[in-house]
Design an enzyme around this catalytic site. Sequence first.
Site, short mmCIF file in Angstrom:
data_model
loop_
_atom_site.label_atom_id
_atom_site.label_comp_id
_atom_site.label_asym_id
_atom_site.label_seq_id
_atom_site.Cartn_x
_atom_site.Cartn_y
_atom_site.Cartn_z
N ALA A 75 -26.53 26.57 -46.52
CA ALA A 75 -25.83 27.10 -47.69
C ALA A 75 -26.78 28.03 -48.42
CB ALA A 75 -25.38 25.98 -48.61
N SER A 76 -26.32 29.25 -48.68
CA SER A 76 -27.16 30.25 -49.33
C SER A 76 -26.26 31.25 -50.05
CB SER A 76 -28.03 30.97 -48.29
OG SER A 76 -28.86 31.94 -48.89
N LEU A 77 -26.87 32.07 -50.89
CA LEU A 77 -26.12 33.14 -51.54
C LEU A 77 -25.66 34.16 -50.51
CD1 LEU A 77 -25.10 34.69 -54.03
CD2 LEU A 77 -27.42 35.63 -54.28
N TYR A 78 -26.57 34.55 -49.62
CA TYR A 78 -26.24 35.54 -48.59
C TYR A 78 -27.23 35.46 -47.45
CZ TYR A 78 -30.13 38.41 -50.32
OH TYR A 78 -31.38 38.86 -50.67
N THR A 130 -29.83 41.44 -43.57
CA THR A 130 -29.46 42.20 -42.38
C THR A 130 -30.68 42.77 -41.65
OG1 THR A 130 -29.17 44.20 -43.74
CG2 THR A 130 -27.22 42.82 -43.36
N HIS A 170 -24.22 29.72 -55.31
CA HIS A 170 -25.66 29.89 -55.47
C HIS A 170 -26.46 28.72 -54.90
CE1 HIS A 170 -29.35 30.99 -57.98
NE2 HIS A 170 -29.02 32.13 -57.39
N LYS A 197 -28.57 26.45 -52.41
CA LYS A 197 -29.49 26.74 -51.30
C LYS A 197 -29.90 25.42 -50.66
CE LYS A 197 -29.59 30.60 -53.79
NZ LYS A 197 -30.80 31.16 -54.37
N ASP A 242 -29.97 18.25 -38.47
CA ASP A 242 -29.82 16.84 -38.13
C ASP A 242 -30.05 16.00 -39.39
OD1 ASP A 242 -29.15 17.46 -35.54
OD2 ASP A 242 -31.17 17.19 -34.76
#
Length: 683
Positions: A251-254, A257, A347, A349, A354
């Site tokens: 899980a992260s903001l983005y 690239t 927002h 993180k 596992d």
Amino acid sequence: MRSEAGSPELLPWAPDTRGLLEDNWVQELAYGPVHRLPPEGQLRKAQLGPRAPARELGRREVLPGQQGEGLGAWPRRWGRGSGRGRGRGGAQPAAPAPRAPPAHLSVSASAAVNKVLARRKRKRKRRVSMAAAAAAGPVLWRRLLGLLPGRPGLAALLGRLSDRLGRNRDRRRRRSPWLLLAPLLSPAVPQVTSPPCCLCPEGVHRFQWIRNLVPEFGVSSSHVRVLASPAEFFELMKGQIKVAKRRVVMASLYLGTGPLEQELVDCLESTLEKSLQAKFPSDLKVSILLDFTRGSRGRKNSRTMLLPLLQRFPEQVRVSLFHTPNLRGLLRLLIPERFNETIGLQHIKVYLFDNNIILSGANLSDSYFTNRQDRYVFLQDCPEIADFFTELVDAVGDVSLQLQGDDTVQVVEGMVHPYKGDRAAYCRAANKRVMDVINSARARQQVLHAQTFHGDSLLTQEDAAAAGDRRPAPDTWIYPLIQMKPFEIQIDEIVTETLLTEAERGAKVYLTTGYFNLTQAYMDLVLGTRAEYQILLASPEVNGFFGAKGVAGAIPAAYVHIERQFYREVCSLGQQERVQLQEYWRRGWTFHAKGLWLYLAGSSLPCLTLIGSPNFGYRSVHRDLEAQIAIVTESRALQQQLHQEQEQLYLRSGVVSSSTFEQPSRQVKLWVKMVTPLIKNFF
């Protein structure tokens, strides 16, 4: 630990504040009323808070030695029948017998929560008065809005900004610096010494009241490791992905690239391939949660980076894009890309492999892997904590948009659309989905605790000694703190305010944030409590927006303006010795660390830290989805790790003084000073 007399004995660093409130009471503070029937009857909702009118509080029983109302005054809340209040003009039922307060009530901790409730009540009254003032706005402003025909969305946005400016101005007029000294003048509140767990008085610590809000995970300190650098964070993530067998949850903001981000995606692809080609194929699942607006910015973005994984492994990969329910209608059409991210974001993180978890404030971008300083903690072999955060990310993913292989998005079947459907219905469904995760995990941990440490309670002492302990007693406790104000979930806010309120004289609080923009409530607590504060923030040169193009390039100057205003208030109250600001600076680096370390009075090592995504600002409290953990430990080795982490960050900082703002780089343009009050709650 027990004394010779057999009574519970506190740990050396734990004063006798060992309980808070009954579960129902504390849960109501964080996420509304609790619908549960006690043996005597049904719980009747009552408005709590100091100086509340009698018609709201009903008849109350006051604890011995206390004055006034609030949580310290225990209401007669248990009744028979429907449990509803008196009807107007109807027959009045007989008054029920007074109910004694719970034995484990901690007066000190309840007093702290009383202060939080009092502030919230004042805010509610303030909002009512502001709404009345807005209805009779200035004629000049009404004429200005009239010059925007056909642009109701823009007019509404300008109206909201104007209302916020007036609200800030009125708040400054009403505030009195003398009120901030009230905690210094109030007498010490007597403390109740009964333990919060009647079955388990051993190892009680003063922060155990947090488990009345969230699940408590007891672990060994040997399973907790503090990371120091972005490179260590990046290499650990890649290594964990390569050996994952069952699940990878991120899980992260983005997701950036660049080549480093592509390297991370390649690791995921390689691991998924191995899981299919193995002699005994595993059921490896990859779940990624990002923000919709930030993850969709530009032609090449987080979505395009992850599309190959979705297309190749559609049964094993899930990509969820959270879209705030507050960005909808004309507002969504009018606000351009990048600026729409100011309304609200995902927002959180969390990086999970596992049964191993990394909690941090860092995003999945190249700068966070190289030269952007953040904080990171690695929890090894913690299956219960891993299960909780997996379920939490799944819950947020279920109320988010699902990325498809053709770069379109869909809503989970049966879920309300976040910006096309009814906003209230969506928020209710999201609240229920997330709270189910928190409540079920909390119930599981209570059962696990009882089975682990009290399953042999019927055995004699000799039999128990012969059988041995099934699991060593933990010396570290993890509490996940969730803040999702759009869904009316405010657990992190409640816990943070209570920690700041309860910070005693002689205690030291080290607080750090990459974006110094504290809420008014947090600022008042810092200025009005007894503890010493050292606040670490980013100097303009290491601010993430330094050198940005367009309006964003002025954001570091806006933070300087906010910092200067706060410093002036500290000086006006004569608290320069107690509250100290320090600026982080490192050539070629940016600063993004956030969190808190708490040193109790007389201790040279921290016993508690907060680490995760919140920045302690308006956005973190009111707009975004946030998660962090409170780590409470009695292990000296882990305390030493946390202390070294704090020292390494503060060693690269300089103390802020009046001469700091006289430097040429700290000169703020007039238009930035004028605009900052309007936009400070959006960044």
